[in-house]
Design a protein around this motif. Structure first.
Motif, PDB file in Angstrom:
ATOM      1  N   GLY A  55      42.094  60.241  61.261  1.00  0.00           N
ATOM      2  CA  GLY A  55      40.864  60.217  60.454  1.00  0.00           C
ATOM      3  C   GLY A  55      39.642  60.493  61.298  1.00  0.00           C
ATOM      4  O   GLY A  55      39.694  61.313  62.228  1.00  0.00           O
ATOM      5  N   ASN A  56      38.552  59.803  61.012  1.00  0.00           N
ATOM      6  CA  ASN A  56      37.371  59.952  61.868  1.00  0.00           C
ATOM      7  C   ASN A  56      37.439  58.903  62.986  1.00  0.00           C
ATOM      8  O   ASN A  56      38.373  58.108  63.056  1.00  0.00           O
ATOM      9  N   PHE A  57      36.441  58.904  63.845  1.00  0.00           N
ATOM     10  CA  PHE A  57      36.496  58.017  65.011  1.00  0.00           C
ATOM     11  C   PHE A  57      36.538  56.540  64.587  1.00  0.00           C
ATOM     12  O   PHE A  57      37.235  55.723  65.201  1.00  0.00           O
ATOM     13  N   ALA A  58      35.838  56.199  63.516  1.00  0.00           N
ATOM     14  CA  ALA A  58      35.856  54.814  63.035  1.00  0.00           C
ATOM     15  C   ALA A  58      37.254  54.440  62.533  1.00  0.00           C
ATOM     16  O   ALA A  58      37.718  53.314  62.754  1.00  0.00           O
ATOM     17  N   ASP A  59      37.933  55.380  61.878  1.00  0.00           N
ATOM     18  CA  ASP A  59      39.300  55.110  61.416  1.00  0.00           C
ATOM     19  C   ASP A  59      40.205  54.797  62.599  1.00  0.00           C
ATOM     20  O   ASP A  59      41.015  53.861  62.562  1.00  0.00           O
ATOM     21  N   THR A  60      40.072  55.599  63.646  1.00  0.00           N
ATOM     22  CA  THR A  60      40.917  55.400  64.825  1.00  0.00           C
ATOM     23  C   THR A  60      40.602  54.072  65.508  1.00  0.00           C
ATOM     24  O   THR A  60      41.511  53.353  65.937  1.00  0.00           O
ATOM     25  N   MET A  61      39.325  53.720  65.600  1.00  0.00           N
ATOM     26  CA  MET A  61      38.965  52.465  66.254  1.00  0.00           C
ATOM     27  C   MET A  61      39.377  51.255  65.414  1.00  0.00           C
ATOM     28  O   MET A  61      39.804  50.235  65.946  1.00  0.00           O
ATOM     29  N   ALA A  62      39.270  51.365  64.091  1.00  0.00           N
ATOM     30  CA  ALA A  62      39.683  50.258  63.231  1.00  0.00           C
ATOM     31  C   ALA A  62      41.199  50.058  63.343  1.00  0.00           C
ATOM     32  O   ALA A  62      41.684  48.923  63.456  1.00  0.00           O
ATOM     33  N   ARG A  63      41.939  51.171  63.335  1.00  0.00           N
ATOM     34  CA  ARG A  63      43.393  51.087  63.497  1.00  0.00           C
ATOM     35  C   ARG A  63      43.732  50.442  64.838  1.00  0.00           C
ATOM     36  O   ARG A  63      44.619  49.598  64.931  1.00  0.00           O
ATOM     37  N   HIS A  64      42.972  50.819  65.858  1.00  0.00           N
ATOM     38  CA  HIS A  64      43.269  50.298  67.193  1.00  0.00           C
ATOM     39  C   HIS A  64      42.879  48.836  67.333  1.00  0.00           C
ATOM     40  O   HIS A  64      43.558  48.071  68.025  1.00  0.00           O
ATOM     41  N   LEU A  65      41.809  48.450  66.678  1.00  0.00           N
ATOM     42  CA  LEU A  65      41.434  47.031  66.692  1.00  0.00           C
ATOM     43  C   LEU A  65      42.549  46.193  66.064  1.00  0.00           C
ATOM     44  O   LEU A  65      42.968  45.173  66.630  1.00  0.00           O
ATOM     45  N   ILE A  66      43.021  46.642  64.905  1.00  0.00           N
ATOM     46  CA  ILE A  66      44.065  45.879  64.210  1.00  0.00           C
ATOM     47  C   ILE A  66      45.323  45.821  65.072  1.00  0.00           C
ATOM     48  O   ILE A  66      45.911  44.753  65.273  1.00  0.00           O
ATOM     49  N   PHE A  67      45.715  46.958  65.640  1.00  0.00           N
ATOM     50  CA  PHE A  67      46.951  46.953  66.424  1.00  0.00           C
ATOM     51  C   PHE A  67      46.815  46.108  67.684  1.00  0.00           C
ATOM     52  O   PHE A  67      47.698  45.313  68.010  1.00  0.00           O
ATOM     53  N   ALA A  90      38.282  48.754  71.675  1.00  0.00           N
ATOM     54  CA  ALA A  90      38.165  48.993  70.224  1.00  0.00           C
ATOM     55  C   ALA A  90      37.130  48.050  69.615  1.00  0.00           C
ATOM     56  O   ALA A  90      36.340  48.449  68.749  1.00  0.00           O
ATOM     57  N   GLY A  91      37.134  46.797  70.061  1.00  0.00           N
ATOM     58  CA  GLY A  91      36.201  45.811  69.511  1.00  0.00           C
ATOM     59  C   GLY A  91      34.747  46.194  69.772  1.00  0.00           C
ATOM     60  O   GLY A  91      33.904  46.132  68.868  1.00  0.00           O
ATOM     61  N   GLU A  92      34.455  46.608  71.001  1.00  0.00           N
ATOM     62  CA  GLU A  92      33.072  46.971  71.324  1.00  0.00           C
ATOM     63  C   GLU A  92      32.628  48.190  70.520  1.00  0.00           C
ATOM     64  O   GLU A  92      31.477  48.273  70.079  1.00  0.00           O
ATOM     65  N   TRP A  93      33.550  49.149  70.339  1.00  0.00           N
ATOM     66  CA  TRP A  93      33.172  50.299  69.507  1.00  0.00           C
ATOM     67  C   TRP A  93      32.950  49.884  68.056  1.00  0.00           C
ATOM     68  O   TRP A  93      32.024  50.363  67.400  1.00  0.00           O
ATOM     69  N   MET A  94      33.804  49.005  67.535  1.00  0.00           N
ATOM     70  CA  MET A  94      33.639  48.562  66.146  1.00  0.00           C
ATOM     71  C   MET A  94      32.284  47.882  65.957  1.00  0.00           C
ATOM     72  O   MET A  94      31.616  48.080  64.934  1.00  0.00           O
ATOM     73  N   VAL A  95      31.865  47.089  66.950  1.00  0.00           N
ATOM     74  CA  VAL A  95      30.571  46.414  66.871  1.00  0.00           C
ATOM     75  C   VAL A  95      29.446  47.437  66.826  1.00  0.00           C
ATOM     76  O   VAL A  95      28.518  47.352  66.004  1.00  0.00           O
ATOM     77  N   ARG A  96      29.527  48.452  67.674  1.00  0.00           N
ATOM     78  CA  ARG A  96      28.454  49.438  67.730  1.00  0.00           C
ATOM     79  C   ARG A  96      28.448  50.351  66.511  1.00  0.00           C
ATOM     80  O   ARG A  96      27.390  50.772  66.038  1.00  0.00           O
ATOM     81  N   LEU A  97      29.630  50.666  65.995  1.00  0.00           N
ATOM     82  CA  LEU A  97      29.699  51.507  64.796  1.00  0.00           C
ATOM     83  C   LEU A  97      29.268  50.717  63.566  1.00  0.00           C
ATOM     84  O   LEU A  97      28.514  51.213  62.726  1.00  0.00           O
ATOM     85  N   GLY A  98      29.748  49.480  63.476  1.00  0.00           N
ATOM     86  CA  GLY A  98      29.426  48.661  62.307  1.00  0.00           C
ATOM     87  C   GLY A  98      27.955  48.276  62.282  1.00  0.00           C
ATOM     88  O   GLY A  98      27.309  48.276  61.233  1.00  0.00           O
ATOM     89  N   ASP A  99      27.430  47.960  63.444  1.00  0.00           N
ATOM     90  CA  ASP A  99      26.035  47.534  63.552  1.00  0.00           C
ATOM     91  C   ASP A  99      25.163  48.679  64.048  1.00  0.00           C
ATOM     92  O   ASP A  99      24.171  48.461  64.729  1.00  0.00           O
ATOM     93  N   GLY A 100      25.545  49.906  63.722  1.00  0.00           N
ATOM     94  CA  GLY A 100      24.787  51.073  64.188  1.00  0.00           C
ATOM     95  C   GLY A 100      23.855  51.590  63.120  1.00  0.00           C
ATOM     96  O   GLY A 100      22.929  50.904  62.696  1.00  0.00           O
ATOM     97  N   THR A 101      24.105  52.799  62.646  1.00  0.00           N
ATOM     98  CA  THR A 101      23.288  53.366  61.570  1.00  0.00           C
ATOM     99  C   THR A 101      23.913  53.018  60.218  1.00  0.00           C
ATOM    100  O   THR A 101      25.035  52.503  60.160  1.00  0.00           O
TER     101      THR A 101
END
Lengths: 95, 254
Positions: free
Chosen positions: B94-106, B143-154
Protein backbone atom coordinates in the motif's frame (compact mmCIF):
# COMPACT_ATOMS: atom_id res chain seq x y z
CA UNK A 1 -0.16 22.53 4.73
CA UNK A 2 3.08 22.19 2.87
CA UNK A 3 5.88 19.76 3.37
CA UNK A 4 9.09 21.30 4.57
CA UNK A 5 12.36 19.74 3.46
CA UNK A 6 13.92 17.69 6.21
CA UNK A 7 16.93 19.37 7.82
CA UNK A 8 20.44 18.01 7.49
CA UNK A 9 22.22 16.25 10.38
CA UNK A 10 25.85 15.30 10.83
CA UNK A 11 26.53 11.82 12.17
CA UNK A 12 29.35 10.85 14.52
CA UNK A 13 30.09 7.27 15.49
CA UNK A 14 32.23 5.86 18.27
CA UNK A 15 33.32 2.43 17.10
CA UNK A 16 35.00 1.17 20.25
CA UNK A 17 35.75 2.10 23.81
CA UNK A 18 38.72 4.42 24.04
CA UNK A 19 38.15 5.97 20.63
CA UNK A 20 36.57 9.36 20.02
CA UNK A 21 33.38 9.84 18.04
CA UNK A 22 34.31 10.26 14.40
CA UNK A 23 32.37 12.06 11.70
CA UNK A 24 31.02 9.49 9.26
CA UNK A 25 28.57 11.42 7.11
CA UNK A 26 25.26 13.20 7.07
CA UNK A 27 21.58 12.50 6.52
CA UNK A 28 18.20 14.19 6.29
CA UNK A 29 15.65 13.78 9.08
CA UNK A 30 12.73 15.79 10.42
CA UNK A 31 13.73 15.59 14.06
CA UNK A 32 16.49 14.42 16.36
CA UNK A 33 14.97 11.06 17.22
CA UNK A 34 14.44 10.09 13.60
CA UNK A 35 17.94 11.32 12.79
CA UNK A 36 19.29 8.92 15.41
CA UNK A 37 17.27 6.00 14.01
CA UNK A 38 18.36 6.78 10.45
CA UNK A 39 21.98 7.09 11.56
CA UNK A 40 21.70 3.64 13.09
CA UNK A 41 20.24 2.24 9.88
CA UNK A 42 22.67 3.90 7.50
CA UNK A 43 25.99 4.06 9.30
CA UNK A 44 26.09 1.09 11.68
CA UNK A 45 25.12 -1.73 9.34
CA UNK A 46 28.44 -3.54 9.56
CA UNK A 47 28.73 -3.57 13.34
CA UNK A 48 31.39 -2.06 15.60
CA UNK A 49 29.35 0.77 17.05
CA UNK A 50 29.00 1.73 20.69
CA UNK A 51 27.54 5.19 20.40
CA UNK A 52 26.05 7.61 17.88
CA UNK A 53 25.85 11.40 18.00
CA UNK A 54 23.70 13.36 15.61
CA UNK A 55 24.11 17.12 15.39
CA UNK A 56 22.07 19.56 13.30
CA UNK A 57 24.38 20.63 10.49
CA UNK A 58 23.18 24.19 11.06
CA UNK A 59 24.71 24.07 14.55
CA UNK A 60 28.19 23.61 13.17
CA UNK A 61 30.28 26.77 12.91
CA UNK A 62 32.77 26.27 10.10
CA UNK A 63 35.86 28.13 9.06
CA UNK A 64 35.67 30.10 5.85
CA UNK A 65 37.56 28.33 3.02
CA UNK A 66 38.53 31.72 1.55
CA UNK A 67 40.42 32.48 4.75
CA UNK A 68 42.58 29.41 4.64
CA UNK A 69 45.73 31.41 3.92
CA UNK A 70 45.30 33.42 7.10
CA UNK A 71 44.01 30.53 9.15
CA UNK A 72 46.23 27.62 8.25
CA UNK A 73 49.20 28.46 6.10
CA UNK A 74 51.30 30.24 8.74
CA UNK A 75 51.67 26.97 10.64
CA UNK A 76 53.15 25.23 7.61
CA UNK A 77 56.52 26.95 8.00
CA UNK A 78 56.86 26.43 11.74
CA UNK A 79 58.53 23.09 11.76
CA UNK A 80 59.73 23.67 15.32
CA UNK A 81 56.20 23.00 16.48
CA UNK A 82 56.55 19.38 15.44
CA UNK A 83 58.15 17.13 18.03
CA UNK A 84 60.79 15.94 15.59
CA UNK A 85 63.83 17.42 17.29
CA UNK A 86 63.91 15.02 20.20
CA UNK A 87 65.93 11.87 20.20
CA UNK A 88 63.77 9.05 21.49
CA UNK A 89 65.78 6.65 23.68
CA UNK A 90 65.70 3.07 22.45
CA UNK A 91 64.13 1.89 25.73
CA UNK A 92 60.98 3.90 24.97
CA UNK A 93 60.30 1.73 21.97
CA UNK A 94 57.62 2.48 19.41
CA UNK A 95 55.76 5.72 19.93
CA UNK B 1 3.08 -33.22 3.18
CA UNK B 2 1.69 -34.79 6.34
CA UNK B 3 4.74 -36.99 6.79
CA UNK B 4 6.93 -33.90 6.88
CA UNK B 5 4.92 -32.37 9.65
CA UNK B 6 5.18 -35.23 12.08
CA UNK B 7 7.22 -33.20 14.54
CA UNK B 8 4.95 -30.41 15.79
CA UNK B 9 7.99 -28.36 16.76
CA UNK B 10 9.13 -28.28 13.14
CA UNK B 11 5.68 -27.31 11.88
CA UNK B 12 5.41 -24.60 14.51
CA UNK B 13 8.81 -23.11 13.65
CA UNK B 14 7.97 -23.22 9.94
CA UNK B 15 5.02 -20.96 10.61
CA UNK B 16 7.36 -18.42 12.16
CA UNK B 17 9.64 -18.83 9.17
CA UNK B 18 6.72 -18.26 6.81
CA UNK B 19 5.56 -15.14 8.66
CA UNK B 20 9.02 -13.57 8.63
CA UNK B 21 9.84 -14.60 5.07
CA UNK B 22 6.59 -13.24 3.66
CA UNK B 23 6.88 -9.93 5.51
CA UNK B 24 10.58 -9.68 4.67
CA UNK B 25 9.82 -10.25 1.01
CA UNK B 26 6.99 -7.74 1.11
CA UNK B 27 9.39 -5.07 2.37
CA UNK B 28 11.76 -5.66 -0.53
CA UNK B 29 9.00 -4.17 -2.68
CA UNK B 30 10.00 -0.77 -1.29
CA UNK B 31 13.61 -0.93 -2.41
CA UNK B 32 14.37 2.06 -4.63
CA UNK B 33 10.82 3.32 -4.02
CA UNK B 34 10.86 4.47 -0.39
CA UNK B 35 9.93 8.07 0.45
CA UNK B 36 13.55 9.00 1.22
CA UNK B 37 16.97 7.51 0.66
CA UNK B 38 17.37 7.11 4.42
CA UNK B 39 14.13 5.13 4.71
CA UNK B 40 15.02 3.03 1.68
CA UNK B 41 18.09 1.78 3.52
CA UNK B 42 16.14 1.36 6.76
CA UNK B 43 13.48 -0.77 5.06
CA UNK B 44 16.20 -2.91 3.47
CA UNK B 45 17.65 -3.48 6.94
CA UNK B 46 14.25 -4.47 8.35
CA UNK B 47 13.70 -6.79 5.42
CA UNK B 48 17.09 -8.44 5.84
CA UNK B 49 16.46 -8.93 9.57
CA UNK B 50 13.22 -10.75 8.79
CA UNK B 51 14.66 -12.90 6.01
CA UNK B 52 17.55 -13.77 8.32
CA UNK B 53 15.07 -14.83 10.98
CA UNK B 54 13.18 -16.91 8.42
CA UNK B 55 16.39 -18.70 7.43
CA UNK B 56 17.17 -19.49 11.06
CA UNK B 57 13.65 -20.74 11.83
CA UNK B 58 13.51 -22.81 8.64
CA UNK B 59 16.93 -24.32 9.21
CA UNK B 60 16.09 -25.37 12.77
CA UNK B 61 12.71 -26.71 11.59
CA UNK B 62 14.46 -28.80 8.94
CA UNK B 63 16.83 -30.22 11.53
CA UNK B 64 13.94 -31.10 13.81
CA UNK B 65 11.98 -32.83 11.06
CA UNK B 66 14.95 -35.01 10.22
CA UNK B 67 16.98 -33.19 7.59
CA UNK B 68 15.09 -34.28 4.49
CA UNK B 69 14.55 -30.68 3.36
CA UNK B 70 16.51 -27.46 3.64
CA UNK B 71 15.66 -23.77 3.93
CA UNK B 72 15.51 -23.31 0.16
CA UNK B 73 13.01 -26.15 -0.15
CA UNK B 74 10.78 -24.42 2.35
CA UNK B 75 11.19 -20.90 0.98
CA UNK B 76 11.12 -21.63 -2.73
CA UNK B 77 9.71 -25.06 -3.43
CA UNK B 78 6.37 -25.12 -1.70
CA UNK B 79 2.97 -24.11 -3.01
CA UNK B 80 0.92 -21.25 -1.64
CA UNK B 81 -1.31 -23.38 0.67
CA UNK B 82 1.83 -24.81 2.32
CA UNK B 83 2.67 -21.36 3.68
CA UNK B 84 1.25 -20.92 7.15
CA UNK B 85 1.84 -17.25 7.80
CA UNK B 86 -0.88 -15.08 9.33
CA UNK B 87 -2.84 -13.07 6.77
CA UNK B 88 -1.45 -9.78 8.09
CA UNK B 89 2.02 -10.16 6.63
CA UNK B 90 0.90 -10.98 3.10
CA UNK B 91 -1.18 -7.81 2.77
CA UNK B 92 0.17 -5.50 0.07
CA UNK B 93 2.55 -2.67 0.92
CA UNK B 94 0.00 0.00 0.00
CA UNK B 95 1.26 3.46 0.86
CA UNK B 96 3.99 4.15 3.40
CA UNK B 97 1.46 4.45 6.24
CA UNK B 98 0.00 1.05 5.33
CA UNK B 99 3.45 -0.51 5.49
CA UNK B 100 4.29 1.14 8.81
CA UNK B 101 0.94 0.19 10.36
CA UNK B 102 1.44 -3.42 9.23
CA UNK B 103 4.93 -3.35 10.68
CA UNK B 104 3.81 -1.86 13.97
CA UNK B 105 1.23 -4.61 14.39
CA UNK B 106 3.67 -7.36 13.46
CA UNK B 107 6.57 -6.15 15.56
CA UNK B 108 4.36 -5.50 18.60
CA UNK B 109 3.28 -9.14 18.25
CA UNK B 110 6.66 -10.66 17.38
CA UNK B 111 8.73 -8.87 20.02
CA UNK B 112 7.03 -10.44 23.06
CA UNK B 113 6.75 -13.70 21.11
CA UNK B 114 10.50 -13.90 20.64
CA UNK B 115 11.19 -12.81 24.21
CA UNK B 116 9.07 -15.68 25.49
CA UNK B 117 10.47 -18.08 22.92
CA UNK B 118 13.99 -17.34 24.15
CA UNK B 119 13.08 -19.60 27.10
CA UNK B 120 12.23 -22.51 24.80
CA UNK B 121 13.27 -25.94 25.99
CA UNK B 122 15.16 -26.20 22.70
CA UNK B 123 18.37 -24.23 23.22
CA UNK B 124 18.90 -23.66 19.50
CA UNK B 125 15.43 -22.17 19.07
CA UNK B 126 15.91 -20.09 22.21
CA UNK B 127 19.12 -18.67 20.81
CA UNK B 128 17.47 -17.69 17.53
CA UNK B 129 14.66 -16.06 19.47
CA UNK B 130 17.04 -14.09 21.70
CA UNK B 131 18.85 -12.60 18.70
CA UNK B 132 15.60 -11.96 16.87
CA UNK B 133 14.00 -10.24 19.88
CA UNK B 134 16.70 -7.56 19.79
CA UNK B 135 16.02 -6.98 16.12
CA UNK B 136 12.30 -6.84 16.68
CA UNK B 137 12.68 -4.31 19.49
CA UNK B 138 14.22 -1.99 16.91
CA UNK B 139 11.49 -2.74 14.35
CA UNK B 140 8.90 -1.77 16.95
CA UNK B 141 10.75 1.47 17.66
CA UNK B 142 11.17 2.30 13.98
CA UNK B 143 7.56 1.61 13.00
CA UNK B 144 6.25 3.24 16.18
CA UNK B 145 8.16 6.48 15.68
CA UNK B 146 6.96 6.71 12.08
CA UNK B 147 3.36 6.05 13.14
CA UNK B 148 3.62 8.89 15.67
CA UNK B 149 4.95 11.30 13.07
CA UNK B 150 2.46 10.26 10.40
CA UNK B 151 -0.50 10.23 12.77
CA UNK B 152 0.44 13.49 14.42
CA UNK B 153 1.67 15.10 11.20
CA UNK B 154 -0.54 16.80 8.63
CA UNK B 155 -4.27 16.28 8.26
CA UNK B 156 -3.63 14.16 5.17
CA UNK B 157 -0.99 11.99 6.84
CA UNK B 158 -3.29 11.52 9.83
CA UNK B 159 -6.16 10.40 7.60
CA UNK B 160 -3.99 7.96 5.66
CA UNK B 161 -2.48 6.49 8.82
CA UNK B 162 -5.85 6.06 10.52
CA UNK B 163 -7.17 4.40 7.35
CA UNK B 164 -4.17 2.07 7.31
CA UNK B 165 -4.77 1.04 10.90
CA UNK B 166 -8.49 0.55 10.27
CA UNK B 167 -7.82 -1.57 7.16
CA UNK B 168 -5.29 -3.82 8.89
CA UNK B 169 -6.96 -4.28 12.26
CA UNK B 170 -9.15 -7.19 11.06
CA UNK B 171 -5.93 -9.19 10.74
CA UNK B 172 -5.02 -8.70 14.41
CA UNK B 173 -7.17 -11.43 16.03
CA UNK B 174 -5.57 -14.23 14.01
CA UNK B 175 -2.18 -13.41 15.52
CA UNK B 176 -3.39 -14.19 19.02
CA UNK B 177 -5.56 -17.22 18.41
CA UNK B 178 -4.19 -20.59 19.42
CA UNK B 179 -4.87 -23.62 17.29
CA UNK B 180 -4.01 -27.21 18.11
CA UNK B 181 -0.44 -26.83 16.90
CA UNK B 182 0.12 -23.76 19.09
CA UNK B 183 -1.23 -25.57 22.12
CA UNK B 184 0.85 -28.65 21.42
CA UNK B 185 4.04 -26.67 20.88
CA UNK B 186 3.58 -24.52 23.97
CA UNK B 187 2.42 -27.32 26.30
CA UNK B 188 5.69 -29.15 25.73
CA UNK B 189 7.72 -26.07 26.72
CA UNK B 190 9.02 -25.62 23.19
CA UNK B 191 6.82 -22.86 21.79
CA UNK B 192 4.68 -19.94 22.91
CA UNK B 193 0.91 -19.81 23.28
CA UNK B 194 -0.27 -16.79 21.22
CA UNK B 195 -3.01 -15.58 23.62
CA UNK B 196 -0.32 -14.92 26.25
CA UNK B 197 1.14 -12.22 23.99
CA UNK B 198 -1.95 -10.07 23.76
CA UNK B 199 -1.44 -7.88 26.84
CA UNK B 200 2.06 -6.83 25.78
CA UNK B 201 0.87 -6.21 22.23
CA UNK B 202 -1.95 -4.00 23.48
CA UNK B 203 0.34 -2.01 25.74
CA UNK B 204 2.89 -1.35 22.98
CA UNK B 205 0.33 -0.50 20.32
CA UNK B 206 -1.85 1.62 22.60
CA UNK B 207 1.13 3.76 23.57
CA UNK B 208 1.93 4.45 19.91
CA UNK B 209 -1.70 5.12 19.01
CA UNK B 210 -2.00 7.60 21.88
CA UNK B 211 1.16 9.50 20.94
CA UNK B 212 0.12 9.44 17.28
CA UNK B 213 -3.30 10.97 18.12
CA UNK B 214 -4.86 8.04 16.28
CA UNK B 215 -7.95 6.10 17.29
CA UNK B 216 -7.67 2.44 18.10
CA UNK B 217 -9.99 0.61 15.69
CA UNK B 218 -12.88 -1.39 17.10
CA UNK B 219 -12.04 -5.06 16.95
CA UNK B 220 -14.26 -7.06 14.64
CA UNK B 221 -14.43 -10.82 14.39
CA UNK B 222 -11.61 -10.46 11.92
CA UNK B 223 -10.04 -12.32 9.03
CA UNK B 224 -8.20 -15.57 9.57
CA UNK B 225 -7.01 -18.62 7.68
CA UNK B 226 -3.37 -18.02 6.83
CA UNK B 227 -2.13 -20.14 9.72
CA UNK B 228 -3.97 -23.11 8.26
CA UNK B 229 -3.03 -22.39 4.64
CA UNK B 230 -6.14 -20.49 3.51
CA UNK B 231 -4.70 -17.27 2.20
CA UNK B 232 -5.95 -13.97 0.89
CA UNK B 233 -5.76 -13.24 -2.83
CA UNK B 234 -2.35 -11.60 -2.37
CA UNK B 235 -0.05 -14.41 -1.36
CA UNK B 236 -0.21 -16.43 -4.58
CA UNK B 237 1.07 -13.51 -6.64
CA UNK B 238 3.81 -12.83 -4.15
CA UNK B 239 4.93 -16.45 -4.00
CA UNK B 240 4.96 -16.71 -7.81
CA UNK B 241 7.27 -13.74 -8.03
CA UNK B 242 9.41 -14.79 -5.09
CA UNK B 243 9.91 -18.32 -6.41
CA UNK B 244 10.41 -17.45 -10.05
CA UNK B 245 14.19 -17.66 -10.08
CA UNK B 246 14.34 -20.95 -8.19
CA UNK B 247 11.66 -22.47 -10.41
CA UNK B 248 13.22 -21.25 -13.67
CA UNK B 249 16.82 -21.97 -12.72
CA UNK B 250 16.79 -24.65 -10.00
CA UNK B 251 19.70 -24.37 -7.56
CA UNK B 252 21.09 -21.34 -9.37
CA UNK B 253 24.17 -19.91 -7.70
CA UNK B 254 25.95 -16.57 -7.84
Amino acid sequence: MTESPAPLWEVFIRPRNGLAHRHVGSLHAHDAKMALLSARDIYTRRGETLSIWVVPSSAIVASDPSEKEMMFEPTGSKIYRHPTFYEVPDEVGHM
Amino acid sequence: MAAHLSDPRAAWLMRLGDATLVLGHRLTGWLSRAPTLEEDIALANLSLDLIGQARAFYTRACELEGGTRDETDLACRRAEPDYRNPLLVEQPNGNFADTMARHLIFSAYAHPLYEKLSHSNDAETGGIATRSAREMAYHLRHAGEWMVRLGDGTRLSHEKTQAALDDLWPYVPELFEADELDREASASGFGVDPPTLRAEFDAAVNEVILRATLTRPAESFGQRGGKSGRHSEWLGHMVAQMQFLQRAYPDARW
